[in-house]
Scaffold this motif. Sequence first.
Motif, PDB file in Angstrom:
ATOM      1  N   LEU A  94       0.831  -1.215   0.000  1.00  0.00           N
ATOM      2  CA  LEU A  94       0.000   0.000   0.000  1.00  0.00           C
ATOM      3  C   LEU A  94       0.865   1.266   0.000  1.00  0.00           C
ATOM      4  N   TYR A  95       2.188   1.072   0.083  1.00  0.00           N
ATOM      5  CA  TYR A  95       3.080   2.187   0.366  1.00  0.00           C
ATOM      6  C   TYR A  95       2.917   3.373  -0.599  1.00  0.00           C
ATOM      7  N   TRP A  96       3.021   3.118  -1.897  1.00  0.00           N
ATOM      8  CA  TRP A  96       3.020   4.251  -2.844  1.00  0.00           C
ATOM      9  C   TRP A  96       1.629   4.862  -3.020  1.00  0.00           C
ATOM     10  N   TYR A  97       0.605   4.063  -2.762  1.00  0.00           N
ATOM     11  CA  TYR A  97      -0.737   4.639  -2.775  1.00  0.00           C
ATOM     12  C   TYR A  97      -0.843   5.661  -1.637  1.00  0.00           C
ATOM     13  N   TRP A  98      -0.374   5.236  -0.463  1.00  0.00           N
ATOM     14  CA  TRP A  98      -0.396   6.105   0.730  1.00  0.00           C
ATOM     15  C   TRP A  98       0.409   7.388   0.474  1.00  0.00           C
ATOM     16  N   ALA A 125      -3.765  10.925   9.349  1.00  0.00           N
ATOM     17  CA  ALA A 125      -2.361  10.773   8.937  1.00  0.00           C
ATOM     18  C   ALA A 125      -1.631   9.819   9.885  1.00  0.00           C
ATOM     19  N   SER A 126      -1.954   9.883  11.171  1.00  0.00           N
ATOM     20  CA  SER A 126      -1.324   8.954  12.115  1.00  0.00           C
ATOM     21  C   SER A 126      -1.811   7.527  11.849  1.00  0.00           C
ATOM     22  N   ASP A 127      -3.135   7.376  11.710  1.00  0.00           N
ATOM     23  CA  ASP A 127      -3.666   6.032  11.444  1.00  0.00           C
ATOM     24  C   ASP A 127      -3.121   5.501  10.110  1.00  0.00           C
ATOM     25  N   GLY A 128      -2.936   6.405   9.142  1.00  0.00           N
ATOM     26  CA  GLY A 128      -2.376   6.011   7.837  1.00  0.00           C
ATOM     27  C   GLY A 128      -0.967   5.455   8.003  1.00  0.00           C
ATOM     28  N   LEU A 129      -0.150   6.158   8.767  1.00  0.00           N
ATOM     29  CA  LEU A 129       1.231   5.700   8.987  1.00  0.00           C
ATOM     30  C   LEU A 129       1.251   4.315   9.635  1.00  0.00           C
ATOM     31  N   HIS A 130       0.401   4.144  10.665  1.00  0.00           N
ATOM     32  CA  HIS A 130       0.430   2.863  11.384  1.00  0.00           C
ATOM     33  C   HIS A 130      -0.203   1.731  10.572  1.00  0.00           C
ATOM     34  N   ALA A 175      -6.545  16.020  18.632  1.00  0.00           N
ATOM     35  CA  ALA A 175      -6.123  14.925  17.742  1.00  0.00           C
ATOM     36  C   ALA A 175      -5.044  14.130  18.428  1.00  0.00           C
ATOM     37  N   TYR A 176      -5.060  12.811  18.220  1.00  0.00           N
ATOM     38  CA  TYR A 176      -3.925  11.995  18.675  1.00  0.00           C
ATOM     39  C   TYR A 176      -3.031  11.723  17.481  1.00  0.00           C
ATOM     40  N   SER A 177      -1.772  11.447  17.773  1.00  0.00           N
ATOM     41  CA  SER A 177      -0.844  11.083  16.719  1.00  0.00           C
ATOM     42  C   SER A 177       0.261  10.238  17.334  1.00  0.00           C
ATOM     43  N   PHE A 178       0.746   9.228  16.591  1.00  0.00           N
ATOM     44  CA  PHE A 178       1.797   8.341  17.111  1.00  0.00           C
ATOM     45  C   PHE A 178       2.923   8.246  16.093  1.00  0.00           C
TER      46      PHE A 178
END
Length: 364
Positions: free
Chosen positions: A237-241, A272-277, A314-317
């Motif tokens: 999914l990397y390049w789509y993300w 964006a955080s959920d996307g990264l994880h 917002a949370y972010s990790f």
Amino acid sequence: MKKVFVKSSSNLALIKYWGVLPDNIFGLRNHPTKSSISLTTDSLITITNLSIDKREPNQPLIERFILNGKTFKEDSKEYKNILIYLEKISNFYPSVLNYTYYIESKNNFPTAAGLASSASGFSALAVAIANTVPEIKQDLDNLGEMGERKLTILARQLSGSACRSIPKAGGLVIWYRGFTIEQFMNKNIDENSSYAESIIPASELKDIKIVLPLVKVDEKPIDSRTGMKRSVETSYLYWYWVEYEENVLLPRLIDRIKVRDYNNVWEIVIRASDGLHSIMLNSYPKIVYMNDVSHSIADSILELNSKFKENIAAYSFDAGPNPLIFTTDKYLDKVLDLVENMGHKYIISGVGEGAKIIDQEQIE
Ligand code: ADP
Ligand code: DP6
């Protein structure tokens, strides 16, 4: 002997950096796959004292490295990180290797705990080196306003996120990837196109607060450099993300934050955080940094937002279990109540400026 004191702050990403272009294909150095956006903090601070002296034959490149009162020797990863940086910078400025370096640095917050001490620490070091090695100082001075841009390009050679702590105006900082998809396909990317700059200065973002609950940190399952390489190489999914964030989330975040539409800004930050994880989980073998406590805090923030029928925080990790909670002065007490009720100690930060040279007397 030349000596300098530098103060730098850590920065926390709203839109994340997670991956560099493979150098064996592109021949580039630490060039990110996507742009990222961060807030420079005003409370997570590094002070670095660097002295350099002419290096005698057989003298080590780093004569001394003390971090938070502890001396690190040649065999430590901390020492080696700095050695590698000096060697990388010598590709740009060969005279870097003619000096020996005495480095003493202190972070006023936990080191290696997911609060980006590497960003404040390495940006402070980059600024210190640039202001003591005459060849670099002269080159940056000659570049005038563009000197800062060049400094961010140097800083990203050591640690990507460090370059976002450099712009003096701080606040909302963007680190551009600096290429289009066509340039990527043609492998035609200019190394100097990826730099960082402030897009909203700290002075205009005084209403934002960042709450950092201190969740217990065990040894990281995988360091971020190795983790992001794995994601670039294995996540399907990397390049789509990357392209979605580059073309949709990132411009939308800038547009919404300019008009202080925090309801939408915080949604983008959470996504964006959920996307990264998700990308981390989609890597093989999967990479997991968030733990049960991280998820319970994330869920509580979502509940809080739904109770208010508006996103008030917002949370972010990042690459660890510690949450970063972004909010505004108006709702800070609600976020603090939530964190305290969950039994966590925390740090609060505002938004601050980037790295700068200070006088010895300014060190508290
Ligand atoms: P963090 O979440 O704190 O960035 P990392 O494990 O990514 O954690 O980075 C921590 C490493 O960054 C330290 O082990 C050290 O090598 C480096 N570092 C942290 N602070 C400094 C500093 N002030 N000066 C030089 N290097 C530093
Ligand atoms: C998840 O800057 O620590 O915090 O370039 O390998 O030193 P290196 O990585 P680093 O990665 C930070 C990744 C992140 C997201 C972010 O800060 O943008």
